[in-house]
Design a protein around this motif. Sequence first.
Motif, PDB file in Angstrom:
ATOM      1  N   ALA A 116      10.250 -30.857  -2.076  1.00 31.03           N
ATOM      2  CA  ALA A 116      10.087 -29.291  -1.921  1.00 31.03           C
ATOM      3  C   ALA A 116      10.952 -28.660  -2.633  1.00 31.03           C
ATOM      4  O   ALA A 116      12.233 -28.943  -2.791  1.00 31.03           O
ATOM      5  N   THR A 117      10.528 -27.710  -3.373  1.00 32.63           N
ATOM      6  CA  THR A 117      11.342 -26.704  -4.227  1.00 32.63           C
ATOM      7  C   THR A 117      11.425 -25.253  -3.634  1.00 32.63           C
ATOM      8  O   THR A 117      10.134 -24.970  -3.287  1.00 32.63           O
ATOM      9  N   MET A 118      12.572 -24.765  -3.188  1.00 34.70           N
ATOM     10  CA  MET A 118      12.570 -23.443  -2.726  1.00 34.70           C
ATOM     11  C   MET A 118      13.544 -22.475  -3.665  1.00 34.70           C
ATOM     12  O   MET A 118      14.331 -23.101  -4.209  1.00 34.70           O
ATOM     13  N   GLY A 119      13.062 -21.237  -3.621  1.00 32.12           N
ATOM     14  CA  GLY A 119      13.761 -20.195  -4.307  1.00 32.12           C
ATOM     15  C   GLY A 119      13.493 -18.928  -3.901  1.00 32.12           C
ATOM     16  O   GLY A 119      12.458 -18.912  -3.660  1.00 32.12           O
ATOM     17  N   PRO A 120      14.369 -17.671  -4.239  1.00 28.34           N
ATOM     18  CA  PRO A 120      13.968 -16.625  -3.989  1.00 28.34           C
ATOM     19  C   PRO A 120      13.071 -15.895  -4.783  1.00 28.34           C
ATOM     20  O   PRO A 120      12.917 -16.459  -6.011  1.00 28.34           O
ATOM     21  N   LEU A 121      12.394 -14.723  -4.576  1.00 31.56           N
ATOM     22  CA  LEU A 121      11.595 -14.069  -5.338  1.00 31.56           C
ATOM     23  C   LEU A 121      12.094 -13.436  -6.446  1.00 31.56           C
ATOM     24  O   LEU A 121      13.414 -13.110  -6.770  1.00 31.56           O
ATOM     25  N   HIS A 122      11.220 -13.590  -7.597  1.00 28.11           N
ATOM     26  CA  HIS A 122      11.592 -13.166  -8.784  1.00 28.11           C
ATOM     27  C   HIS A 122      10.607 -12.021  -9.388  1.00 28.11           C
ATOM     28  O   HIS A 122       9.407 -12.277  -9.467  1.00 28.11           O
ATOM     29  N   LEU A 123      11.186 -10.841  -9.463  1.00 25.27           N
ATOM     30  CA  LEU A 123      10.359  -9.857  -9.818  1.00 25.27           C
ATOM     31  C   LEU A 123      10.465  -9.312 -11.217  1.00 25.27           C
ATOM     32  O   LEU A 123      11.130  -8.223 -11.523  1.00 25.27           O
ATOM     33  N   ARG A 124       9.614  -9.894 -12.033  1.00 22.26           N
ATOM     34  CA  ARG A 124       9.408  -9.614 -13.204  1.00 22.26           C
ATOM     35  C   ARG A 124       8.576  -8.234 -13.567  1.00 22.26           C
ATOM     36  O   ARG A 124       7.856  -7.790 -12.582  1.00 22.26           O
ATOM     37  N   LYS A 125       8.718  -7.286 -14.698  1.00 25.03           N
ATOM     38  CA  LYS A 125       7.780  -6.322 -14.786  1.00 25.03           C
ATOM     39  C   LYS A 125       6.229  -6.618 -14.627  1.00 25.03           C
ATOM     40  O   LYS A 125       6.081  -7.827 -15.043  1.00 25.03           O
ATOM     41  N   GLY A 126       5.512  -5.837 -13.821  1.00 20.17           N
ATOM     42  CA  GLY A 126       4.438  -6.157 -13.634  1.00 20.17           C
ATOM     43  C   GLY A 126       4.253  -6.585 -11.996  1.00 20.17           C
ATOM     44  O   GLY A 126       3.669  -5.743 -11.051  1.00 20.17           O
ATOM     45  N   ALA A 127       4.747  -7.794 -11.967  1.00 21.76           N
ATOM     46  CA  ALA A 127       4.859  -8.153 -10.612  1.00 21.76           C
ATOM     47  C   ALA A 127       5.850  -7.402  -9.583  1.00 21.76           C
ATOM     48  O   ALA A 127       5.513  -7.009  -8.392  1.00 21.76           O
ATOM     49  N   ARG A 128       6.856  -6.741 -10.099  1.00 21.33           N
ATOM     50  CA  ARG A 128       7.703  -5.863  -9.429  1.00 21.33           C
ATOM     51  C   ARG A 128       6.752  -4.406  -9.006  1.00 21.33           C
ATOM     52  O   ARG A 128       7.098  -4.098  -7.956  1.00 21.33           O
ATOM     53  N   GLU A 129       6.073  -4.026  -9.972  1.00 20.81           N
ATOM     54  CA  GLU A 129       5.236  -2.609  -9.480  1.00 20.81           C
ATOM     55  C   GLU A 129       4.373  -2.955  -8.318  1.00 20.81           C
ATOM     56  O   GLU A 129       4.369  -2.123  -7.242  1.00 20.81           O
ATOM     57  N   TRP A 130       3.605  -4.312  -8.652  1.00 23.35           N
ATOM     58  CA  TRP A 130       2.597  -4.491  -7.611  1.00 23.35           C
ATOM     59  C   TRP A 130       3.290  -4.665  -6.484  1.00 23.35           C
ATOM     60  O   TRP A 130       2.851  -4.523  -5.233  1.00 23.35           O
ATOM     61  N   TYR A 131       4.390  -5.562  -6.229  1.00 21.04           N
ATOM     62  CA  TYR A 131       5.060  -6.155  -4.972  1.00 21.04           C
ATOM     63  C   TYR A 131       5.416  -4.746  -4.343  1.00 21.04           C
ATOM     64  O   TYR A 131       5.520  -4.512  -3.078  1.00 21.04           O
ATOM     65  N   PHE A 132       6.243  -3.727  -4.758  1.00 18.76           N
ATOM     66  CA  PHE A 132       6.726  -2.775  -4.320  1.00 18.76           C
ATOM     67  C   PHE A 132       5.824  -1.738  -3.719  1.00 18.76           C
ATOM     68  O   PHE A 132       6.034  -1.069  -2.802  1.00 18.76           O
ATOM     69  N   ALA A 133       4.519  -1.902  -4.492  1.00 17.67           N
ATOM     70  CA  ALA A 133       3.444  -0.909  -3.876  1.00 17.67           C
ATOM     71  C   ALA A 133       2.930  -1.359  -2.443  1.00 17.67           C
ATOM     72  O   ALA A 133       2.701  -0.785  -1.591  1.00 17.67           O
ATOM     73  N   TRP A 134       2.910  -3.045  -2.569  1.00 18.09           N
ATOM     74  CA  TRP A 134       2.680  -3.650  -1.293  1.00 18.09           C
ATOM     75  C   TRP A 134       3.532  -3.222  -0.283  1.00 18.09           C
ATOM     76  O   TRP A 134       3.151  -3.027   0.952  1.00 18.09           O
ATOM     77  N   LEU A 135       4.806  -3.428  -0.575  1.00 17.01           N
ATOM     78  CA  LEU A 135       6.152  -2.887   0.450  1.00 17.01           C
ATOM     79  C   LEU A 135       5.788  -1.668   0.999  1.00 17.01           C
ATOM     80  O   LEU A 135       5.884  -1.217   2.165  1.00 17.01           O
ATOM     81  N   ARG A 136       5.801  -0.641   0.155  1.00 21.09           N
ATOM     82  CA  ARG A 136       5.440   0.590   0.586  1.00 21.09           C
ATOM     83  C   ARG A 136       4.429   0.908   1.532  1.00 21.09           C
ATOM     84  O   ARG A 136       4.368   1.611   2.572  1.00 21.09           O
ATOM     85  N   ARG A 137       3.347   0.348   1.146  1.00 20.11           N
ATOM     86  CA  ARG A 137       2.073   0.363   2.067  1.00 20.11           C
ATOM     87  C   ARG A 137       2.227  -0.605   3.383  1.00 20.11           C
ATOM     88  O   ARG A 137       1.753   0.080   4.355  1.00 20.11           O
ATOM     89  N   GLU A 138       2.667  -1.694   3.301  1.00 23.69           N
ATOM     90  CA  GLU A 138       2.779  -2.690   4.484  1.00 23.69           C
ATOM     91  C   GLU A 138       4.144  -2.567   5.218  1.00 23.69           C
ATOM     92  O   GLU A 138       4.134  -2.846   6.366  1.00 23.69           O
ATOM     93  N   ARG A 139       5.098  -2.378   4.679  1.00 29.72           N
ATOM     94  CA  ARG A 139       6.390  -2.779   5.154  1.00 29.72           C
ATOM     95  C   ARG A 139       7.623  -1.807   4.605  1.00 29.72           C
ATOM     96  O   ARG A 139       8.502  -2.118   3.937  1.00 29.72           O
ATOM     97  N   GLY A 140       7.410  -0.501   4.819  1.00 37.89           N
ATOM     98  CA  GLY A 140       8.163   0.389   4.188  1.00 37.89           C
ATOM     99  C   GLY A 140       9.524   0.296   4.517  1.00 37.89           C
ATOM    100  O   GLY A 140      10.613   0.884   3.964  1.00 37.89           O
ATOM    101  N   ASP A 141       9.883  -0.334   5.832  1.00 36.74           N
ATOM    102  CA  ASP A 141      11.241  -0.399   6.318  1.00 36.74           C
ATOM    103  C   ASP A 141      11.958  -1.554   5.434  1.00 36.74           C
ATOM    104  O   ASP A 141      13.202  -1.405   5.437  1.00 36.74           O
ATOM    105  N   LEU A 142      11.384  -2.208   4.476  1.00 40.78           N
ATOM    106  CA  LEU A 142      12.058  -3.185   3.539  1.00 40.78           C
ATOM    107  C   LEU A 142      12.329  -2.632   2.124  1.00 40.78           C
ATOM    108  O   LEU A 142      13.070  -3.370   1.408  1.00 40.78           O
ATOM    109  N   VAL A 143      11.799  -1.409   1.927  1.00 41.35           N
ATOM    110  CA  VAL A 143      11.756  -1.220   0.595  1.00 41.35           C
ATOM    111  C   VAL A 143      13.313  -0.813   0.239  1.00 41.35           C
ATOM    112  O   VAL A 143      13.841  -1.189  -0.902  1.00 41.35           O
ATOM    113  N   GLY A 144      14.118  -0.240   1.154  1.00 44.65           N
ATOM    114  CA  GLY A 144      15.350  -0.085   0.783  1.00 44.65           C
ATOM    115  C   GLY A 144      16.278  -1.391   0.488  1.00 44.65           C
ATOM    116  O   GLY A 144      16.961  -1.545  -0.362  1.00 44.65           O
ATOM    117  N   LEU A 145      15.886  -2.470   1.028  1.00 43.42           N
ATOM    118  CA  LEU A 145      16.489  -3.598   0.924  1.00 43.42           C
ATOM    119  C   LEU A 145      16.005  -4.385  -0.185  1.00 43.42           C
ATOM    120  O   LEU A 145      17.171  -4.704  -1.097  1.00 43.42           O
TER     121      LEU A 145
END
Length: 199
Positions: A116-145
């Motif tokens: 098993a391989t585990m590691g934290p999220l890596h937010l490259r350009k493109g993925a970063r924009e998509w993921y932050f849009a998802w956070l704002r829509r679904e979990r706005g409480d985590l955007v600041g984190l």
Amino acid sequence: TSNSARCSWLLAVPALIEEGREWVPGGAEDALLAEAARSVPVDISLSIAIFDDELQQRIEPGTPTTAARLATVRAVRDAGLGCGVLAMPILPGLTDGDDHLDRAFARLAEAGATSATMGPLHLRKGAREWYFAWLRRERGDLVGLYEELYATGAYAAKGYRDELAARIVRARSRHRFERAPGPRGRARPAGPRPRAAPQ
């Protein structure tokens, strides 16, 4: 084993292994991979990042469920082959809790995963924009984190990465996964796993 033989199997095997396709025990996949394993080393890895079924479908709608992917791990192991799992990326505030890490290792061990391989999220350009849009829509409480953890680039802050790595080590130990040689914190379960009896 010759390089030419290895290359031949590398070309043939992926045609039968597609994410989202159900692995049928005793089917064509088993036969081809068992034949390949007699000639060259066969390594199979699957991606299972989220061990919360509801969250998994919210982030990855329409993709194979965690249960379906774990069933594939079991089928591969029942065929007598090793099966590693890329249990990543770990999502800060969502899948980095001790309960989720424990659940991940427990379910992987139960399915018979050989690493098993585990590691934290890596937010490259493109993925970063998509993921932050998802956070704002679904979990706005985590955007600041996330803005804090990823303020300097694609990688989470070093302090977070170090703290997460320590908790992964503890969870791995609780479920008898040992660190294996190799990159990116790969781990394997301690002791041998049963293999399918020869047919």
